[in-house]
Design a protein around this motif. Sequence first.
Motif, short mmCIF file in Angstrom:
data_model
loop_
_atom_site.label_atom_id
_atom_site.label_comp_id
_atom_site.label_asym_id
_atom_site.label_seq_id
_atom_site.Cartn_x
_atom_site.Cartn_y
_atom_site.Cartn_z
N ARG A 1 0.78 -1.25 0.04
CA ARG A 1 0.00 0.05 0.05
C ARG A 1 0.86 1.24 -0.12
O ARG A 1 0.57 2.18 -0.67
CB ARG A 1 -0.90 0.25 1.21
N TYR A 2 1.83 1.02 0.78
CA TYR A 2 2.77 2.39 0.90
C TYR A 2 3.42 2.57 -0.47
O TYR A 2 3.69 3.86 -1.11
CB TYR A 2 3.90 2.22 1.94
N ARG A 3 3.96 1.71 -1.17
CA ARG A 3 4.71 1.64 -2.30
C ARG A 3 3.60 2.25 -3.68
O ARG A 3 4.04 3.37 -4.37
CB ARG A 3 5.25 0.46 -2.92
N LEU A 4 2.36 1.63 -3.36
CA LEU A 4 1.44 2.43 -4.38
C LEU A 4 1.00 3.77 -3.97
O LEU A 4 0.96 4.87 -4.97
CB LEU A 4 0.15 1.56 -4.35
N SER A 5 1.12 4.25 -2.91
CA SER A 5 0.98 5.46 -2.29
C SER A 5 2.22 6.60 -3.01
O SER A 5 1.92 7.74 -3.54
CB SER A 5 0.76 5.88 -0.87
N LEU A 6 3.21 5.87 -2.93
CA LEU A 6 4.67 6.82 -3.54
C LEU A 6 4.48 6.76 -4.96
O LEU A 6 4.82 7.96 -5.60
CB LEU A 6 5.65 5.94 -3.09
N SER B 1 10.74 3.88 -11.32
CA SER B 1 10.60 2.38 -11.37
C SER B 1 11.85 1.63 -11.61
O SER B 1 12.39 0.81 -10.96
CB SER B 1 9.40 2.03 -11.95
N VAL B 2 12.50 1.92 -12.91
CA VAL B 2 13.89 1.34 -13.22
C VAL B 2 14.73 1.57 -12.21
O VAL B 2 15.59 0.57 -11.82
CB VAL B 2 14.07 1.86 -14.48
N PHE B 3 15.11 2.56 -11.58
CA PHE B 3 16.05 2.82 -10.55
C PHE B 3 15.66 2.37 -8.97
O PHE B 3 16.31 2.64 -8.09
CB PHE B 3 16.39 4.34 -10.51
N PRO C 1 11.39 -1.94 -1.16
CA PRO C 1 10.92 -1.93 0.21
C PRO C 1 12.21 -1.91 1.08
O PRO C 1 11.87 -1.62 2.24
CB PRO C 1 10.19 -3.52 -0.02
N ARG C 2 13.15 -2.38 0.45
CA ARG C 2 14.44 -2.34 1.57
C ARG C 2 14.84 -0.87 2.04
O ARG C 2 15.60 -0.78 3.01
CB ARG C 2 15.46 -3.09 0.79
N LEU C 3 14.53 0.11 1.07
CA LEU C 3 14.76 1.39 1.22
C LEU C 3 13.75 2.13 2.13
O LEU C 3 14.04 3.42 2.61
CB LEU C 3 15.22 2.27 0.06
N ILE C 4 12.57 1.81 2.52
CA ILE C 4 11.62 2.47 3.09
C ILE C 4 12.04 2.90 4.44
O ILE C 4 12.49 2.08 5.29
CB ILE C 4 10.34 1.50 3.09
N GLY C 5 11.90 4.13 4.69
CA GLY C 5 11.94 4.86 5.95
C GLY C 5 13.18 5.05 6.32
O GLY C 5 13.45 5.55 7.49
N THR C 6 14.35 4.39 5.81
CA THR C 6 15.68 4.65 6.49
C THR C 6 16.75 4.96 5.42
O THR C 6 16.61 4.44 4.49
CB THR C 6 16.05 3.23 7.22
N GLY C 7 17.67 5.77 6.15
CA GLY C 7 18.93 5.90 5.12
C GLY C 7 18.84 6.80 3.99
O GLY C 7 17.55 7.48 3.91
N ALA C 8 19.88 7.31 3.50
CA ALA C 8 19.95 8.03 2.27
C ALA C 8 19.61 7.59 0.98
O ALA C 8 19.56 8.09 -0.17
CB ALA C 8 21.08 9.02 2.34
N GLY C 9 19.60 6.10 0.70
CA GLY C 9 19.40 5.34 -0.42
C GLY C 9 18.13 5.79 -1.12
O GLY C 9 18.38 5.91 -2.43
#
Length: 496
Positions: A34-39, A86-88, A93-101
């Motif tokens: 759901r979060y990715r769809l919102s993004l 999307s390509v990049f 999901p591994r980047l959600i909410g943390t870090g500068a990635g």
Amino acid sequence: MTQLHSALGSVVATKGIAAAHQPLSTSGTAWRRRYRLSLLATDSVLILGILLLTVNLLTLEASVARIADVLGLGGAIAAGWICAMSVFRTRDPRLIGTGAGEYKRVVRASIATFAVAAVLVVLLNLDHFRGLLVLALPSGTLLLLSSRWMWRQWLLRQSRLGHYLSKVVVVGRPADVRYVTAQLAKKSGAAYAVVGAVYEGKTNPAALRTGDRLVPVVSGLRKIEDFVAHTGADAVIVAGHLRKGSSYIRELGWRLEGSSTELVLASALTNVAGPRITMRPVEGLPLMHVELPQFTGGRHLMKRALDVAVSAAALLVLAPLFLALTIAIRRDTPGKAFFVQERAGKDSAVFRMFKFRSMVTTAEDELELLKEQNQGNGVLFKLREDPRVTRVGAVIRKYSLDELPQFWNVLRGDMSLVGPRPPLFSEVSGYEEHTRRRLLIKPGLTGLWQVSGRSDLDWEESVRLDLYYVENWSVTGDLIIMWRTFKVMLKPVGAY
């Protein structure tokens, strides 16, 4: 199974846990989708909006044919930009909410989109479309980064309520499990919530505290999947090395497939950041390449250019504040407004560090009388109620205003905007061999140590943060640390 039920029951029955426990989200997979769809929806709306606005600005007095051409190119750029996001994998999901990635990938996707568009404009001789690129690229990228930041703030607020978290079980030796659990509780942000732990070997497990919660613990690796099912975990984190070796980890991955539970390995390379690690499979053998830290070269020239630009601008803009603080300090207590002290710079070079004076002029002489009351981390002397601090000094120390003269040190090249904490030579003389790596780059006006708790950190954690920065710094990371420093100055933590 008896042990499993008793472990769960002991946590529920523990006094005070019901009050501290926060309800956790039911499915990490579901909320991430759901979060990715919102993004995706937000990214698409912002990209289309900024390009439509730019087209309108460029075609206020244009002909119908010109408007149609610009709209066509704008639509093509919008489609390409959305695809590039999307390509990049900007919504990984591994980047959600943390870090500068996440921010880095947004910037890279935007630059790639407009690089391709710029080449087409040149090749097709579409000079009248250059304005579209010049206006849309910076404004659109800034909007996308701002939206991601706002989404992240929302996600962090939800995580504090126990929502939108990936529930994990940590597996490994007791010491490794406790370390990984403590780090996740302190640093993971809107990412993981530990709901259970499994100790390898025969131990007497007890409930494990993570933050303000207690979670159940069992021993033995045979029934991990049953424990995962009972706790409702979305992922299993293997902490450190297991005695059973890599074959067990492979089999564990197979056993977790049926429940769609992710398997995460916590690397023993605790001070190595992701960008320095590259996986290269060779005939089925996954090889992990770790890039050597770089202490010279082009990136350091970029860092120096940023230091000069920001410090020069800061000294000009803050000149009135410098004057006001100078007057306030000298009126408060007799003595000079500035405090100068020798510190160790890059490669132990001596430099004179400038600060606004926040203590009485006899502070150095009175230090020996107060050492027994040290509340610092054992190496650095700190007192929460230091009698040597003046009235004005207490205010400027709380908001880190006493550090502002160090912009002059940055401009001179003694320091950098971001880096390890500048140490005293008395500290350097007692450094262990690995701790001396802090001196491989210039000390910083701010750094990970400042945005992570400052004086509240113990010595080992301070050293770990500094060494992590020394080996893994980046210009993007520096910008994020500077932004976090600004927030810490408004809401001080560990400043005394």
